[in-house]
Design an enzyme around this catalytic site. Structure first.
Site, PDB file in Angstrom:
ATOM      1  N   LEU A  25      51.374 -51.648  34.460  1.00  0.00           N
ATOM      2  CA  LEU A  25      49.942 -51.835  34.713  1.00  0.00           C
ATOM      3  C   LEU A  25      49.529 -51.381  36.113  1.00  0.00           C
ATOM      4  O   LEU A  25      50.254 -51.595  37.084  1.00  0.00           O
ATOM      5  CB  LEU A  25      49.573 -53.308  34.504  1.00  0.00           C
ATOM      6  CG  LEU A  25      49.864 -53.854  33.099  1.00  0.00           C
ATOM      7  CD1 LEU A  25      49.417 -55.314  32.999  1.00  0.00           C
ATOM      8  CD2 LEU A  25      49.204 -53.022  32.003  1.00  0.00           C
ATOM      9  N   HIS A  26      48.372 -50.759  36.177  1.00  0.00           N
ATOM     10  CA  HIS A  26      47.830 -50.275  37.450  1.00  0.00           C
ATOM     11  C   HIS A  26      46.365 -50.684  37.531  1.00  0.00           C
ATOM     12  O   HIS A  26      45.848 -51.386  36.641  1.00  0.00           O
ATOM     13  CB  HIS A  26      48.016 -48.761  37.578  1.00  0.00           C
ATOM     14  CG  HIS A  26      47.538 -47.992  36.372  1.00  0.00           C
ATOM     15  ND1 HIS A  26      46.211 -47.948  35.997  1.00  0.00           N
ATOM     16  CD2 HIS A  26      48.215 -47.255  35.452  1.00  0.00           C
ATOM     17  CE1 HIS A  26      46.090 -47.198  34.912  1.00  0.00           C
ATOM     18  NE2 HIS A  26      47.295 -46.781  34.546  1.00  0.00           N
ATOM     19  N   GLY A  54      43.693 -49.140  36.926  1.00  0.00           N
ATOM     20  CA  GLY A  54      42.874 -48.757  35.763  1.00  0.00           C
ATOM     21  C   GLY A  54      42.927 -49.847  34.696  1.00  0.00           C
ATOM     22  O   GLY A  54      41.894 -50.290  34.171  1.00  0.00           O
ATOM     23  N   HIS A  55      44.154 -50.307  34.386  1.00  0.00           N
ATOM     24  CA  HIS A  55      44.298 -51.394  33.411  1.00  0.00           C
ATOM     25  C   HIS A  55      43.593 -52.655  33.927  1.00  0.00           C
ATOM     26  O   HIS A  55      42.926 -53.360  33.168  1.00  0.00           O
ATOM     27  CB  HIS A  55      45.778 -51.731  33.201  1.00  0.00           C
ATOM     28  CG  HIS A  55      46.604 -50.610  32.648  1.00  0.00           C
ATOM     29  ND1 HIS A  55      47.629 -50.022  33.351  1.00  0.00           N
ATOM     30  CD2 HIS A  55      46.563 -49.967  31.446  1.00  0.00           C
ATOM     31  CE1 HIS A  55      48.195 -49.080  32.615  1.00  0.00           C
ATOM     32  NE2 HIS A  55      47.566 -49.015  31.460  1.00  0.00           N
ATOM     33  N   GLN A  93      53.457 -42.526  19.019  1.00  0.00           N
ATOM     34  CA  GLN A  93      52.540 -41.566  19.643  1.00  0.00           C
ATOM     35  C   GLN A  93      53.244 -40.598  20.579  1.00  0.00           C
ATOM     36  O   GLN A  93      52.601 -39.824  21.273  1.00  0.00           O
ATOM     37  CB  GLN A  93      51.391 -42.300  20.341  1.00  0.00           C
ATOM     38  CG  GLN A  93      51.765 -43.077  21.580  1.00  0.00           C
ATOM     39  CD  GLN A  93      50.601 -43.908  22.089  1.00  0.00           C
ATOM     40  OE1 GLN A  93      50.185 -44.859  21.437  1.00  0.00           O
ATOM     41  NE2 GLN A  93      50.048 -43.553  23.235  1.00  0.00           N
ATOM     42  N   GLU A 121      37.770 -44.697  29.519  1.00  0.00           N
ATOM     43  CA  GLU A 121      37.239 -43.332  29.370  1.00  0.00           C
ATOM     44  C   GLU A 121      38.244 -42.306  29.862  1.00  0.00           C
ATOM     45  O   GLU A 121      38.139 -41.129  29.551  1.00  0.00           O
ATOM     46  CB  GLU A 121      35.941 -43.183  30.168  1.00  0.00           C
ATOM     47  CG  GLU A 121      34.760 -43.830  29.495  1.00  0.00           C
ATOM     48  CD  GLU A 121      33.473 -43.645  30.277  1.00  0.00           C
ATOM     49  OE1 GLU A 121      33.410 -42.763  31.156  1.00  0.00           O
ATOM     50  OE2 GLU A 121      32.528 -44.413  30.017  1.00  0.00           O
ATOM     51  N   LYS A 122      39.213 -42.753  30.651  1.00  0.00           N
ATOM     52  CA  LYS A 122      40.278 -41.859  31.136  1.00  0.00           C
ATOM     53  C   LYS A 122      40.888 -41.073  29.972  1.00  0.00           C
ATOM     54  O   LYS A 122      41.201 -39.901  30.100  1.00  0.00           O
ATOM     55  CB  LYS A 122      41.333 -42.713  31.844  1.00  0.00           C
ATOM     56  CG  LYS A 122      42.724 -42.143  31.942  1.00  0.00           C
ATOM     57  CD  LYS A 122      42.811 -41.115  33.032  1.00  0.00           C
ATOM     58  CE  LYS A 122      44.219 -40.672  33.381  1.00  0.00           C
ATOM     59  NZ  LYS A 122      45.123 -40.499  32.268  1.00  0.00           N
ATOM     60  N   SER A 160      47.190 -43.670  36.686  1.00  0.00           N
ATOM     61  CA  SER A 160      47.934 -43.455  35.451  1.00  0.00           C
ATOM     62  C   SER A 160      49.361 -43.934  35.682  1.00  0.00           C
ATOM     63  O   SER A 160      49.896 -43.786  36.791  1.00  0.00           O
ATOM     64  CB  SER A 160      47.927 -41.964  35.103  1.00  0.00           C
ATOM     65  OG  SER A 160      48.973 -41.668  34.200  1.00  0.00           O
TER      66      SER A 160
HETATM   67  P1  AMP Z   1      47.918 -46.743  28.625  1.00  0.00           P
HETATM   68  O1  AMP Z   1      48.716 -47.911  29.135  1.00  0.00           O
HETATM   69  O2  AMP Z   1      48.067 -45.518  29.441  1.00  0.00           O
HETATM   70  O3  AMP Z   1      48.074 -46.529  27.144  1.00  0.00           O
HETATM   71  O4  AMP Z   1      46.384 -47.155  28.829  1.00  0.00           O
HETATM   72  C1  AMP Z   1      45.879 -48.351  28.274  1.00  0.00           C
HETATM   73  C2  AMP Z   1      44.378 -48.345  28.414  1.00  0.00           C
HETATM   74  O5  AMP Z   1      44.021 -48.230  29.793  1.00  0.00           O
HETATM   75  C3  AMP Z   1      43.717 -47.159  27.694  1.00  0.00           C
HETATM   76  O6  AMP Z   1      42.506 -47.604  27.091  1.00  0.00           O
HETATM   77  C4  AMP Z   1      43.445 -46.200  28.830  1.00  0.00           C
HETATM   78  O7  AMP Z   1      42.369 -45.319  28.577  1.00  0.00           O
HETATM   79  C5  AMP Z   1      43.119 -47.155  29.959  1.00  0.00           C
HETATM   80  N1  AMP Z   1      43.313 -46.511  31.263  1.00  0.00           N
HETATM   81  C6  AMP Z   1      44.402 -45.836  31.693  1.00  0.00           C
HETATM   82  N2  AMP Z   1      44.189 -45.338  32.931  1.00  0.00           N
HETATM   83  C7  AMP Z   1      42.944 -45.721  33.286  1.00  0.00           C
HETATM   84  C8  AMP Z   1      42.127 -45.516  34.452  1.00  0.00           C
HETATM   85  N3  AMP Z   1      42.560 -44.824  35.499  1.00  0.00           N
HETATM   86  N4  AMP Z   1      40.885 -46.047  34.448  1.00  0.00           N
HETATM   87  C9  AMP Z   1      40.419 -46.747  33.390  1.00  0.00           C
HETATM   88  N5  AMP Z   1      41.136 -46.970  32.273  1.00  0.00           N
HETATM   89  C10 AMP Z   1      42.377 -46.470  32.217  1.00  0.00           C
END
Ligand code: AMP
Length: 287
Positions: free
Chosen positions: A33-34, A36-37, A61, A149-150, A186
Site C-alpha cells: 500500500l502507498h 494512492g491506496h 490478471q 483513476e490511475k 504505484s
Molecule cells: P493496485 O493495488 O495497484 O491493484 O491498485 C488498487 C487500487 O488503487 C486501484 O483502484 C488503483 O487504480 C488504485 N491506485 C493505484 N495507484 C493509485 C494512485 N497513484 N492514485 C489513486 N489510486 C491509485
C-alpha cells in the site's frame, strides 16, 4: 480491525454489517500500500460506515513472463497502514478462497476495449481483473467500491461490467495521487533505481504537455500524441509503449478532441513498466 482470510468469513462479516444498516465500502488492492491506496481508503472512510480493504495479488490478471512472482508484497506493513487509516476489516485471502477449485466463477467479458492499450500489452489482463472484481463484489456485497483513476482503462471496464450486469454497487472513481514531481504512486515504483526514478517523471510531463496543448485550443489528437511521444522518447531510460487520446465515454482512441477525453501513456523502464493518464480540458468546459 478484523483480519479475515476466509471467503465465508468475509461474507458473514459484511452480511452482519448490512443487517445493522451499515453501508459497506470496498477498496480492492494488490497490497504494498502507498499514498494512492491511502487516498482511496480515506475517501471510503468518509462515505461508508464500514470499510473493507482486500489485499490479493491476483494471478489471473498476470500473463506468463509478467511480474507475478516478484510483485512487491509486505502484508505486515499493509495491515499497519490499514489500522492507522481506520479500516474495519482487511481481507487477505489465499488463492483457493478467491478461486475455489471446485466452483467455476463468472468470467465477465471485457469485450473489444479489453483488447486495446493495457489489454494489447497484457493479453488476458482485463479478463482476470473483471473475474476478481466480480468475485470481490459477490463476497463483500459493497454499497460502494473505490477505484483509482490511475488505472483508467480498468475503471472504465469495471464500471461497464457493473452497468451491463446490473450489479448493485456504486463505483466511486478517485483522483490519482502523485509524488511532488507528478509521478503517480504505484507499487511498482519501489523497483525503480535512482536514475530511473529521476526520469520516471517523464510520463506526467508528457501528459501535462498534452493537457497544455488542449487548453491552448489544439483539437488534433495526433499533435498531442506526437508531443507525448517526443517527451518520453527523449528520456534515455524510458521506452514508449503507447501514447493516445481516448474518449471518456468509450475508451476508444479519438483523432479529434471534442467531449471529455483523456491522454494515456505507458512506458517501460528497465526495472518496471509504468502507466498514467490525465483528463484533458476541452472546449465545452472553457466557455
Ligand atoms: P493496485 O493495488 O495497484 O491493484 O491498485 C488498487 C487500487 O488503487 C486501484 O483502484 C488503483 O487504480 C488504485 N491506485 C493505484 N495507484 C493509485 C494512485 N497513484 N492514485 C489513486 N489510486 C491509485
Amino acid at each position: 480491525m478484523e483480519l479475515i482470510h476466509g471467503a465465508d468469513e468475509l461474507s458473514r462479516t459484511t452480511r452482519s454489517w448490512r443487517a445493522d444498516a451499515f453501508e459497506v465500502g470496498l477498496v480492492p488492492t494488490m497490497g504494498s500500500l502507498h499514498e494512492g491506496h491511502a487516498s482511496l481508503i480515506r475517501h471510503a472512510r468518509d462515505e461508508a460506515a464500514r470499510v473493507v480493504v482486500s489485499i490479493f495479488v491476483n494471478p489471473a490478471q498476470f500473463g506468463p513472463g509478467e511480474d507475478l512472482v516478484t510483485y512487491p508484497r509486505d502484508e505486515a506493513r499493509d495491515l499497519e497502514v490499514c489500522r492507522r487509516l481506520g479500516v474495519d476489516a482487511v481481507w487477505a485471502p489465499a488463492e483457493e478462497e478467491v478461486y475455489p477449485p471446485d466452483a467455476p466463477l463468472p468470467e465477465p467479458d471485457p469485450g473489444p476495449v479489453g483488447e486495446t492499450f493495457e489489454g494489447a500489452a497484457r493479453p488476458g489482463h482485463f479478463r482476470g481483473v473483471l473475474k476478481v472484481v466480480h468475485r470481490l463484489f459477490d463476497l463483500t456485497g459493497p454499497c460502494r467500491a473505490y477505484l483509482g483513476e490511475k488505472d483508467a482503462q480498468q475503471l472504465f471496464l469495471v464500471r461497464r461490467m457493473v452497468e451491463q450486469m446490473g450489479l448493485p454497487v456504486t463505483i466511486v472513481p478517485c483522483p490519482t495521487a502523485r509524488e511532488p514531481d507528478g509521478l503517480a504512486y504505484s507499487s511498482r515504483n519501489a523497483r525503480l533505481g535512482a536514475e530511473e526514478r529521476e526520469q520516471a517523471g517523464c510520463l506526467f510531463l508528457a501528459l501535462s504537455e498534452a493537457a497544455a496543448l488542449a487548453r491552448a485550443g489544439e483539437t488534433d489528437a495526433a499533435i498531442l500524441v506526437a508531443a507525448m511521444g517526443r517527451e518520453i522518447g527523449a528520456t534515455p531510460l524510458a521506452r514508449l509503449d503507447y501514447a493516445a487520446v481516448v474518449r471518456d465515454d468509450t475508451f476508444e482512441a479519438t483523432t479529434l478532441l471534442r467531449g471529455p477525453s483523456r491522454a494515456i501513456v505507458a512506458a517501460s523502464f528497465p526495472s518496471a513498466r509504468l502507466i498514467d493518464n490525465l483528463r484533458l480540458p476541452h472546449a465545452a468546459e472553457e466557455s
